[in-house]
Design an enzyme around this catalytic site. Structure first.
Site, PDB file in Angstrom:
ATOM      1  N   GLY A   1      98.412 -23.767  26.153  1.00  0.00           N
ATOM      2  CA  GLY A   1      98.270 -24.027  27.592  1.00  0.00           C
ATOM      3  C   GLY A   1      97.543 -25.337  27.841  1.00  0.00           C
ATOM      4  O   GLY A   1      96.798 -25.472  28.814  1.00  0.00           O
TER       5      GLY A   1
ATOM      6  N   ILE B   1      92.207 -26.548  32.347  1.00  0.00           N
ATOM      7  CA  ILE B   1      91.130 -26.407  31.367  1.00  0.00           C
ATOM      8  C   ILE B   1      91.620 -26.779  29.963  1.00  0.00           C
ATOM      9  O   ILE B   1      90.928 -27.479  29.211  1.00  0.00           O
ATOM     10  CB  ILE B   1      90.582 -24.958  31.434  1.00  0.00           C
ATOM     11  CG1 ILE B   1      89.802 -24.765  32.748  1.00  0.00           C
ATOM     12  CG2 ILE B   1      89.717 -24.628  30.222  1.00  0.00           C
ATOM     13  CD1 ILE B   1      89.415 -23.313  33.057  1.00  0.00           C
TER      14      ILE B   1
ATOM     15  N   SER C   1      87.176 -15.333  31.053  1.00  0.00           N
ATOM     16  CA  SER C   1      86.909 -15.586  32.483  1.00  0.00           C
ATOM     17  C   SER C   1      85.722 -14.735  32.902  1.00  0.00           C
ATOM     18  O   SER C   1      85.490 -13.657  32.322  1.00  0.00           O
ATOM     19  CB  SER C   1      88.126 -15.177  33.320  1.00  0.00           C
ATOM     20  OG  SER C   1      87.817 -15.176  34.704  1.00  0.00           O
TER      21      SER C   1
ATOM     22  N   TYR D   1      94.730  -8.920  35.467  1.00  0.00           N
ATOM     23  CA  TYR D   1      93.928 -10.046  34.941  1.00  0.00           C
ATOM     24  C   TYR D   1      92.560  -9.575  34.457  1.00  0.00           C
ATOM     25  O   TYR D   1      92.113  -9.964  33.374  1.00  0.00           O
ATOM     26  CB  TYR D   1      93.772 -11.091  36.045  1.00  0.00           C
ATOM     27  CG  TYR D   1      93.156 -12.415  35.615  1.00  0.00           C
ATOM     28  CD1 TYR D   1      93.944 -13.408  35.021  1.00  0.00           C
ATOM     29  CD2 TYR D   1      91.808 -12.710  35.830  1.00  0.00           C
ATOM     30  CE1 TYR D   1      93.406 -14.636  34.651  1.00  0.00           C
ATOM     31  CE2 TYR D   1      91.269 -13.932  35.456  1.00  0.00           C
ATOM     32  CZ  TYR D   1      92.075 -14.890  34.873  1.00  0.00           C
ATOM     33  OH  TYR D   1      91.538 -16.109  34.503  1.00  0.00           O
TER      34      TYR D   1
ATOM     35  N   LYS E   1      91.217  -9.750  30.544  1.00  0.00           N
ATOM     36  CA  LYS E   1      90.119 -10.640  30.128  1.00  0.00           C
ATOM     37  C   LYS E   1      88.948  -9.833  29.548  1.00  0.00           C
ATOM     38  O   LYS E   1      88.264 -10.298  28.631  1.00  0.00           O
ATOM     39  CB  LYS E   1      89.659 -11.508  31.305  1.00  0.00           C
ATOM     40  CG  LYS E   1      90.704 -12.525  31.780  1.00  0.00           C
ATOM     41  CD  LYS E   1      90.987 -13.610  30.755  1.00  0.00           C
ATOM     42  CE  LYS E   1      91.852 -14.737  31.334  1.00  0.00           C
ATOM     43  NZ  LYS E   1      92.166 -15.787  30.338  1.00  0.00           N
TER      44      LYS E   1
HETATM   45  N1  LIG Z   1      90.919 -22.112  36.796  1.00  0.00           N
HETATM   46  C1  LIG Z   1      90.072 -21.113  36.872  1.00  0.00           C
HETATM   47  O1  LIG Z   1      89.434 -20.909  37.904  1.00  0.00           O
HETATM   48  C2  LIG Z   1      89.871 -20.206  35.689  1.00  0.00           C
HETATM   49  C3  LIG Z   1      88.755 -19.349  35.702  1.00  0.00           C
HETATM   50  C4  LIG Z   1      88.543 -18.511  34.624  1.00  0.00           C
HETATM   51  C5  LIG Z   1      89.419 -18.534  33.553  1.00  0.00           C
HETATM   52  N2  LIG Z   1      90.486 -19.355  33.575  1.00  0.00           N
HETATM   53  C6  LIG Z   1      91.371 -19.327  32.404  1.00  0.00           C
HETATM   54  O2  LIG Z   1      91.561 -20.645  31.911  1.00  0.00           O
HETATM   55  C7  LIG Z   1      92.789 -20.691  31.180  1.00  0.00           C
HETATM   56  C8  LIG Z   1      93.548 -21.927  31.604  1.00  0.00           C
HETATM   57  O3  LIG Z   1      93.920 -21.792  32.957  1.00  0.00           O
HETATM   58  P1  LIG Z   1      93.875 -22.996  33.996  1.00  0.00           P
HETATM   59  O4  LIG Z   1      93.032 -22.572  35.127  1.00  0.00           O
HETATM   60  O5  LIG Z   1      93.601 -24.276  33.316  1.00  0.00           O
HETATM   61  O6  LIG Z   1      95.381 -22.926  34.543  1.00  0.00           O
HETATM   62  P2  LIG Z   1      96.581 -23.973  34.589  1.00  0.00           P
HETATM   63  O7  LIG Z   1      97.690 -23.243  35.238  1.00  0.00           O
HETATM   64  O8  LIG Z   1      96.134 -25.269  35.163  1.00  0.00           O
HETATM   65  O9  LIG Z   1      96.917 -24.214  33.040  1.00  0.00           O
HETATM   66  C9  LIG Z   1      97.479 -23.183  32.263  1.00  0.00           C
HETATM   67  C10 LIG Z   1      98.494 -23.794  31.310  1.00  0.00           C
HETATM   68  O10 LIG Z   1      99.017 -22.715  30.527  1.00  0.00           O
HETATM   69  C11 LIG Z   1     100.421 -22.863  30.469  1.00  0.00           C
HETATM   70  N3  LIG Z   1     101.062 -21.563  30.264  1.00  0.00           N
HETATM   71  C12 LIG Z   1     101.156 -20.534  31.136  1.00  0.00           C
HETATM   72  N4  LIG Z   1     101.855 -19.531  30.610  1.00  0.00           N
HETATM   73  C13 LIG Z   1     102.213 -19.928  29.358  1.00  0.00           C
HETATM   74  C14 LIG Z   1     102.969 -19.343  28.323  1.00  0.00           C
HETATM   75  N5  LIG Z   1     103.529 -18.140  28.469  1.00  0.00           N
HETATM   76  N6  LIG Z   1     103.133 -20.040  27.175  1.00  0.00           N
HETATM   77  C15 LIG Z   1     102.608 -21.268  27.017  1.00  0.00           C
HETATM   78  N7  LIG Z   1     101.897 -21.904  27.982  1.00  0.00           N
HETATM   79  C16 LIG Z   1     101.707 -21.236  29.141  1.00  0.00           C
HETATM   80  C17 LIG Z   1     100.820 -23.467  31.813  1.00  0.00           C
HETATM   81  O11 LIG Z   1     102.097 -24.102  31.761  1.00  0.00           O
HETATM   82  C18 LIG Z   1      99.682 -24.453  32.034  1.00  0.00           C
HETATM   83  O12 LIG Z   1      99.960 -25.716  31.478  1.00  0.00           O
HETATM   84  C19 LIG Z   1      93.488 -19.369  31.448  1.00  0.00           C
HETATM   85  O13 LIG Z   1      93.317 -18.492  30.353  1.00  0.00           O
HETATM   86  C20 LIG Z   1      92.775 -18.820  32.679  1.00  0.00           C
HETATM   87  O14 LIG Z   1      92.828 -17.421  32.756  1.00  0.00           O
HETATM   88  C21 LIG Z   1      90.736 -20.197  34.613  1.00  0.00           C
END
Ligand SMILES: NC(=O)c1ccc[n+]([C@@H]2O[C@H](COP(=O)([O-])OP(=O)(O)OC[C@H]3O[C@@H](n4cnc5c(N)ncnc54)[C@H](O)[C@@H]3O)[C@@H](O)[C@H]2O)c1
Length: 274
Positions: free
Chosen positions: A19, A24, A163, A177, A181
């Site tokens: 991802g 992140i 998370s 979710y 997590k």
């Molecule tokens: N943004 C927040 O507020 C937040 C808070 C807590 C945890 N998180 C966690 O951070 C991590 C990253 O999320 P983010 O916020 O950067 O989101 P984002 O959507 O910006 O990035 C996620 C990336 O994962 C890729 N992805 C999604 N499904 C996929 C799959 N099946 N196979 C391969 N790639 C895939 C997407 O294409 C994207 O590039 C996640 O695990 C999310 O749960 C995010």
């Protein structure tokens, strides 16, 4: 005493970020690249992957970046993608199990109304299954493949993006979710127990709200952001720049004594809420 440079030295390390084409994960890839690591991004989004590899590749840095388009839910493809990295880099040192999704609407709207679409009796089973598959089972698949390559090399670091939703309930996030997590946290601690003897450290980063593209990038909207901003003790939600230092710490010699740790990075949101 080690120099600052030696403490945070990740030059030449072979790194995978799932991802990593957005948010992140992109920040993890960027800091590792800037510090001289060789990074392979796994992402399902072909366009985002190409763009990220091109943009990060254009940056100054002594590292290397490339990508593989892959769904982290596809087990045979994951095994092949790990093997391809090991072949190209000669080894795998550091793996960020980061890909994740908000599986669907929560049972409340950001405005505080009930949302029938997210009510438990209306959730499509396919939505639940996908949430568990991407947010939990793919972490298992990622760790399994990482360990397959790290054990023969005598160690490595695995960093899982969990998370703060593992510890509190967020009513505007898709229902699967939170349990996914929470299970990830337990899995990380379990893996740390199993793998410490092999020199493999396993830790989780628990972000609070960060502005990324998750859930269609809704935290970029002022209204959606307001609810989360008010939870922070420092009056703002996270920018992905905020997460780079922690990622580098856990991947570098400076982080050598961390394993089985669940590290919250949330501007104090969890402290306010619990
Ligand atoms: N943004 C927040 O507020 C937040 C808070 C807590 C945890 N998180 C966690 O951070 C991590 C990253 O999320 P983010 O916020 O950067 O989101 P984002 O959507 O910006 O990035 C996620 C990336 O994962 C890729 N992805 C999604 N499904 C996929 C799959 N099946 N196979 C391969 N790639 C895939 C997407 O294409 C994207 O590039 C996640 O695990 C999310 O749960 C995010």
């Amino acid at each position: 005493m080690a120099s600052l440079e030696a403490m945070f030295d990740v030059r030449g390390k072979s790194v995978i970020v799932t991802g990593g084409a957005s948010g992140i994960g992109r920040a993890y890839a960027e800091i590792m690249l800037q510090q001289g690591a060789r990074v392979c991004i796994f992402d399902i989004d072909a366009e985002g992957l190409d763009r990220t590899v091109a943009e990060l590749g254009a940056q100054v840095g002594s590292g290397e970046i490339w990508g593989q388009q892959i769904n982290v839910g596809d087990r045979p493809a994951m095994a092949a993608a790990f093997d391809a990295v090991a072949e190209r880099h000669g080894r795998i040192d550091t793996v960020f199990a980061n890909a994740g999704i908000d599986p669907g609407p929560g049972f409340m709207t950001p405005e505080g109304e009930r949302n029938p679409e997210g009510a438990i009796e209306n959730i499509p089973d396919s939505q639940w299954d996908r949430g568990i598959e991407i947010n939990l089972t793919s972490v298992y698949t990622t760790v399994k493949n990482a360990v397959r390559h790290m054990k023969p090399n005598g160690g490595g670091e695995i960093i899982v993006t969990s998370s703060i939703a593992s510890q509190i309930n967020e009513s505007i996030v898709g229902t699967s979710y939170m349990p996914a997590k929470a299970a990830v946290n337990h899995f990380v601690r379990h893996m740390a127990m199993e793998l410490g003897a092999y020199g493999i450290r396993v830790n989780a980063i628990l972000p609070g709200p960060f502005i990324t593209n998750i859930a269609g990038g809704r935290l970029r909207n002022k209204a959606d952001r307001a609810a989360f901003e008010s939870q922070s003790l420092i009056g703002r939600i996270g920018d992905v720049e905020d997460i780079k230092g922690l990622a580098l710490l856990l991947a570098s010699p400076a982080g050598a004594y961390f394993t089985g740790s669940l590290i919250v990075i949330d501007g104090g949101s969890l402290t306010r809420m619990t």
